[in-house]
Design an enzyme around this catalytic site. Structure first.
Site, PDB file in Angstrom:
ATOM      1  CG  ASP A 191      14.247  -0.666   6.211  1.00  0.00           C
ATOM      2  OD1 ASP A 191      15.359  -0.242   6.544  1.00  0.00           O
ATOM      3  OD2 ASP A 191      13.431  -1.108   7.042  1.00  0.00           O
ATOM      4  CE  LYS A 203      -3.471  -2.207   2.951  1.00  0.00           C
ATOM      5  NZ  LYS A 203      -3.958  -2.208   4.346  1.00  0.00           N
ATOM      6  N   GLY A 204       2.085   1.126   0.464  1.00  0.00           N
ATOM      7  CA  GLY A 204       2.906   2.305   0.794  1.00  0.00           C
ATOM      8  C   GLY A 204       3.128   3.296  -0.321  1.00  0.00           C
ATOM      9  CE  LYS A 250      13.834   3.759   7.008  1.00  0.00           C
ATOM     10  NZ  LYS A 250      13.180   2.878   8.010  1.00  0.00           N
ATOM     11  CG  ASP A 252       1.463   1.471   7.545  1.00  0.00           C
ATOM     12  OD1 ASP A 252       2.513   1.211   6.902  1.00  0.00           O
ATOM     13  OD2 ASP A 252       0.889   0.617   8.248  1.00  0.00           O
ATOM     14  CG  PHE A 287       9.166   3.342  11.541  1.00  0.00           C
ATOM     15  CD1 PHE A 287       9.330   2.188  10.778  1.00  0.00           C
ATOM     16  CD2 PHE A 287       7.885   3.836  11.734  1.00  0.00           C
ATOM     17  CE1 PHE A 287       8.235   1.551  10.212  1.00  0.00           C
ATOM     18  CE2 PHE A 287       6.784   3.202  11.173  1.00  0.00           C
ATOM     19  CZ  PHE A 287       6.961   2.059  10.411  1.00  0.00           C
ATOM     20  CB  VAL A 288       9.892   7.902   7.739  1.00  0.00           C
ATOM     21  CG1 VAL A 288      11.221   8.501   8.153  1.00  0.00           C
ATOM     22  CG2 VAL A 288      10.085   6.895   6.603  1.00  0.00           C
TER      23      VAL A 288
HETATM   24  P1  5GP Z   1      12.632  -3.716   3.060  1.00  0.00           P
HETATM   25  O1  5GP Z   1      12.210  -5.052   2.546  1.00  0.00           O
HETATM   26  O2  5GP Z   1      13.500  -2.938   2.105  1.00  0.00           O
HETATM   27  O3  5GP Z   1      13.284  -3.840   4.421  1.00  0.00           O
HETATM   28  O4  5GP Z   1      11.342  -2.876   3.360  1.00  0.00           O
HETATM   29  C1  5GP Z   1      10.533  -2.390   2.387  1.00  0.00           C
HETATM   30  C2  5GP Z   1       9.133  -2.156   2.933  1.00  0.00           C
HETATM   31  O5  5GP Z   1       9.116  -2.025   4.357  1.00  0.00           O
HETATM   32  C3  5GP Z   1       8.581  -0.873   2.410  1.00  0.00           C
HETATM   33  O6  5GP Z   1       7.880  -1.061   1.191  1.00  0.00           O
HETATM   34  C4  5GP Z   1       7.676  -0.413   3.548  1.00  0.00           C
HETATM   35  O7  5GP Z   1       6.403  -0.987   3.411  1.00  0.00           O
HETATM   36  C5  5GP Z   1       8.325  -0.963   4.790  1.00  0.00           C
HETATM   37  N1  5GP Z   1       9.181   0.018   5.481  1.00  0.00           N
HETATM   38  C6  5GP Z   1      10.530   0.056   5.537  1.00  0.00           C
HETATM   39  N2  5GP Z   1      10.969   1.094   6.251  1.00  0.00           N
HETATM   40  C7  5GP Z   1       9.862   1.745   6.661  1.00  0.00           C
HETATM   41  C8  5GP Z   1       9.664   2.958   7.427  1.00  0.00           C
HETATM   42  O8  5GP Z   1      10.574   3.655   7.898  1.00  0.00           O
HETATM   43  N3  5GP Z   1       8.361   3.299   7.616  1.00  0.00           N
HETATM   44  C9  5GP Z   1       7.310   2.606   7.130  1.00  0.00           C
HETATM   45  N4  5GP Z   1       6.103   3.062   7.400  1.00  0.00           N
HETATM   46  N5  5GP Z   1       7.463   1.470   6.404  1.00  0.00           N
HETATM   47  C10 5GP Z   1       8.736   1.057   6.171  1.00  0.00           C
END
Ligand code: 5GP
Length: 177
Positions: free
Chosen positions: A103, A43-44, A131, A159, A152-153
């Site tokens: 992330d 959803k992000g 990040k 969300d 965390f944002v």
């Molecule tokens: P990754 O697999 O790269 O660790 O994370 C990707 C997903 O994690 C993003 O699409 C998002 O949904 C969630 N995510 C990662 N960091 C954050 C953050 O700081 N805030 C929020 N709300 N979601 C995050």
């Protein structure tokens, strides 16, 4: 995190400027291509995606993928679940993946593996946020809006426990305990 505050990190104006820049870059990149499909990773990226496609000065197709990688706790589960699949066939097409945030990189790599199996002509990846200090797996990121600290944002689609997606800016969540 029971007691927390949200402090602005990236303003609405800064986001709008960056989205316009990304839109111009992508419009130029695909100006001679037919069959470009922009994929919204729900959803992000819903708000980033909606703003970005309106900056694309070409005929593009839209499709949607649902992924869930966080369990409302603010920490990565490392697991990625497909909650909604594409409704179109992307074989032989130019695919543009639009993500909200990279992330650890696990989600982007999961997505890329899944999409590559469907034999698109090419995949371009765009993320509003990255990040750099959180990365666990190197992954293909072609266009980045902002590099941010490993905090965390929320806001602009992102969300915390399904809340705060409608904030027009990106804010850092800080514990007050
Ligand atoms: P990754 O697999 O790269 O660790 O994370 C990707 C997903 O994690 C993003 O699409 C998002 O949904 C969630 N995510 C990662 N960091 C954050 C953050 O700081 N805030 C929020 N709300 N979601 C995050």
């Amino acid at each position: 995190m029971e007691n927390f505050e949200i402090s602005p990190l990236i303003t609405e104006t800064e986001i709008q400027k960056k989205v316009a820049e990304l839109g111009a870059t992508l419009s130029d990149k695909f100006k001679n291509q037919d069959d470009v499909v922009f994929i919204c990773v729900l959803k992000g990226s819903l708000i980033f995606y909606s703003d970005l496609i309106r900056e694309i000065e070409l005929d593009v197709k839209c499709d949607f993928l649902g992924l869930s990688s966080y369990k409302n706790t603010g920490t990565s589960s490392g697991e990625v679940k497909l909650t909604l699949d594409l409704s179109t066939n992307v074989e032989g097409k130019e695919v543009v993946v639009v993500e909200d945030i990279v992330d650890t990189g696990l989600t982007m790599n999961y997505l890329l593996r899944m999409l590559e199996a469907r034999r698109p002509k090419n995949i371009t990846t765009v993320t509003l946020l990255r990040k750099p200090d959180a990365i666990k797996e190197e992954c293909q990121i072609d266009h980045v809006g902002f590099d941010i600290p490993n905090d965390f944002v929320v806001g602009y689609g992102l969300d915390y426990g399904e809340q705060y997606r409608n904030l027009p800016f990106i804010g850092q969540v800080a514990s007050l305990n």
